[in-house]
Scaffold this motif. Structure first.
Motif, PDB file in Angstrom:
ATOM      1  N   PHE A  28      75.201  43.200 -11.797  1.00 40.20           N
ATOM      2  CA  PHE A  28      75.623  42.622 -10.514  1.00 40.20           C
ATOM      3  C   PHE A  28      77.141  42.655 -10.373  1.00 40.20           C
ATOM      4  CE2 PHE A  28      71.325  41.171 -10.157  1.00 40.20           C
ATOM      5  CZ  PHE A  28      71.121  40.870  -8.813  1.00 40.20           C
ATOM      6  N   GLU A  44      78.389  46.284  -9.606  1.00 44.10           N
ATOM      7  CA  GLU A  44      77.999  46.816  -8.296  1.00 44.10           C
ATOM      8  C   GLU A  44      78.628  46.032  -7.151  1.00 44.10           C
ATOM      9  OE1 GLU A  44      73.890  47.854  -5.863  1.00 44.10           O
ATOM     10  OE2 GLU A  44      74.075  48.271  -8.000  1.00 44.10           O
ATOM     11  N   ASN A  45      78.730  44.706  -7.304  1.00 44.22           N
ATOM     12  CA  ASN A  45      79.280  43.863  -6.235  1.00 44.22           C
ATOM     13  C   ASN A  45      80.772  43.616  -6.390  1.00 44.22           C
ATOM     14  OD1 ASN A  45      76.692  43.666  -5.210  1.00 44.22           O
ATOM     15  ND2 ASN A  45      76.273  41.683  -6.166  1.00 44.22           N
ATOM     16  N   LYS A 101      73.099  47.447 -10.574  1.00 37.45           N
ATOM     17  CA  LYS A 101      72.113  46.364 -10.542  1.00 37.45           C
ATOM     18  C   LYS A 101      70.776  46.841 -11.103  1.00 37.45           C
ATOM     19  CE  LYS A 101      73.642  43.666  -6.510  1.00 37.45           C
ATOM     20  NZ  LYS A 101      73.254  43.255  -5.131  1.00 37.45           N
ATOM     21  N   GLY A 140      69.661  46.067 -14.812  1.00 36.16           N
ATOM     22  CA  GLY A 140      68.462  45.233 -14.718  1.00 36.16           C
ATOM     23  C   GLY A 140      67.299  45.843 -15.481  1.00 36.16           C
TER      24      GLY A 140
END
Length: 505
Positions: free
Chosen positions: A393, A396-397, A466, A470
């Motif tokens: 996360f 990517e963010n 993600k 993940g």
């Protein structure tokens, strides 16, 4: 060999019965002739001989000097391997290649870190611990210099592959020295020290290299690695010792120790080779060990969980540079995160693994089962899963780099705890195969990293971090089911598969 061994009634190849576990604690009234610690309750496993040459009888200082030398030598392979994770960017510019293509030299090096360990333990069972350590470090030092002096990618890649094979001597065979010198109740903490050097090493390499290449050309980072490898070689020459000792042979019939130079070069060990494994027996040892279900399942678990350590470490600079506009110096500072996390893992593990063992022994009438070691992985797994998911996360963010660092640290903290638990479990399960179980776990670690390094960047770019991280967390969660299987059925699997019946430890 058997006819040359004079039976010692107080000694055995190892003092562990698969059906009974270890008898680690005993009342004073039932102690009999068993040797114990000063408290009189903790049984010394294995029982030491009366010979001052027995490594179990060496001074605490001598044991720990050798342990630290072995640990430092085990620090070097991943340190050198990961140094290339930072230098690949200036190398790509010099050789007009993409960083991903230059990373192929890294991949070859990583694979050989695992493959070399299998050869180390087989040769050590035949020729002795010390000469194998010495000769491999001589060649590791030479190939480290070759890495630094290489002027073409092809030459550099060849040097890296050979260096990976020879430098792994203490990673693949480190447990042999720990088993030879320390008692059962001491081993988890000693493994913790040795494992901490290994876990720290892939982060120290990029940290130093990143600072070096900000002002110096990339070969300087590898010249530093050469100096460190040469230092390990010098320490081995000055202070390391042959730790193999067969307690089934009475002290009066032990083979001549020989001079220090003869032990270092393997001459003394060669003269007493009839008391150890034949070359054929030594070569078969790793094969027989990996056929044991618990060793195979442990190695599979480690492959599925540690692969991401290598994958993240070898490619992180490729992610961080465009995301945070990091230069080499900023990447160097970023590598303080896993170093702190690994040190925290070592500190917590120093008490955790012993506390788990003591609690089990206390509540099971002094008996101990190897599967107890795996309880620590219940503690470490949530940290690993949270770290991987959070890292995906964050990348990517574009979370703040401090948040990214925290998630990376959580994963490294968890893997540090798991590493010690897994090595201690397999050593307790097959103490006579200390080198072989370490070599296979090391091979699993590097094989996973070898595979993931080829597609980590492309995978993340195609589906996003993600999804990729993940998925990695999901694989770790699935792998945890292997630990549950080992806890429930591990003892049964060990009993049904039988003992190894090796000629020597």
């Amino acid at each position: 060999m058997a006819e040359d061994v004079e039976s010692n009634p107080n000694a055995d190849l190892h003092e562990f019965k698969e059906s009974e576990g270890y008898v680690a604690r005993i009342d004073t009234e039932h102690r009999g002739n068993l040797k114990t610690t000063k408290s009189g309750h903790t049984v010394l496993i294995p029982q030491p001989s009366e010979d001052p040459q027995d490594p179990l009888n060496w001074s605490i200082v001598k044991k720990h000097v050798i342990l630290l030398i072995i640990s430092f030598a085990a620090f070097l392979p991943d340190y050198g391997s990961a140094t290339g994770a930072v230098t690949l960017i200036p190398q790509a510019a010099i050789w007009n290649m993409s960083p991903d293509t230059v990373n192929h030299s890294q991949v070859g090096n990583v694979f050989m870190l695992g493959a070399g360990g299998i050869f180390v333990v087989a040769l050590s069972a035949w020729a002795g611990r010390l000469p194998v350590l010495f000769y491999f470090l001589v060649l590791a030092t030479a190939t480290a210099a070759w890495c630094a002096a290489a002027t073409t990618f092809e030459s550099f890649m060849a040097a890296r592959i050979l260096n990976g094979f020879f430098s792994t001597v203490s990673q693949g065979g480190g447990l042999m020295f720990i088993f030879d010198m320390f008692f059962f109740h001491e081993r988890a903490r000693k493994i913790n020290i040795w494992a901490a050097f290994i876990i720290l090493s892939p982060y120290m390499g990029p940290l130093f290299a990143a600072f070096i290449i900000t002002t110096k050309p990339w070969p300087i980072a590898f010249w530093v690695y050469f100096v460190e490898t040469a230092l390990a070689l010098i320490l081995v020459i000055l202070f390391a010792e042959e730790t193999y000792y067969d307690r089934r042979i009475s002290p009066s019939n032990q083979p001549p120790k020989g001079s220090r130079i003869s032990r270092l070069l393997g001459v003394a060990q060669f003269r007493s080779r009839h008391l150890r494994n034949s070359f054929g027996q030594a070569c078969m040892r790793p094969i027989r060990v990996i056929m044991k279900p618990t060793v195979f399942l442990s190695s599979l678990y480690y492959l599925l969980t540690f692969a991401w350590v290598v994958g993240i470490n070898t490619t992180l600079s490729i992610f961080l540079t465009p995301l945070y506009n990091f230069g080499p110096k900023q990447i160097g500072f970023f590598y303080f995160t896993p170093i702190v996390a690994a040190l925290l893992g070592e500190t917590v593990g120093h008490w955790l693994h012993d506390a788990i063992a003591r609690q089990y022994i206390k509540t099971h009438d002094g008996h101990f089962e190897p599967e107890t070691r795996l309880r620590a992985i219940w503690f470490s797994t949530p940290f690993m899963l949270a770290g991987l998911i959070g890292l995906g996360f964050a990348l990517e963010n574009a979370f703040h780099y401090m948040v990214t660092a925290v998630f990376w640290g959580l994963y490294v903290f968890g893997i540090m705890i798991s590493t010690v638990a897994l090595n201690a479990y397999n050593l307790d399960s097959y103490p006579e195969a200390s080198g072989e179980v370490a070599a296979w776990i090391n091979f699993a670690r590097t094989a996973g990293g070898f595979i993931i390094s080829y597609f980590q960047v492309k995978w993340a770019n195609s589906v996003g971090t993600k999804v990729s991280f993940g998925t990695q967390a999901g694989i770790c969660a699935f792998a945890f089911l292997i630990i549950v299987v080992l806890q429930v059925f591990g003892k049964t699997l060990r009993i049904k598969s039988g003992a190894l019946h090796f000629p020597t430890t």
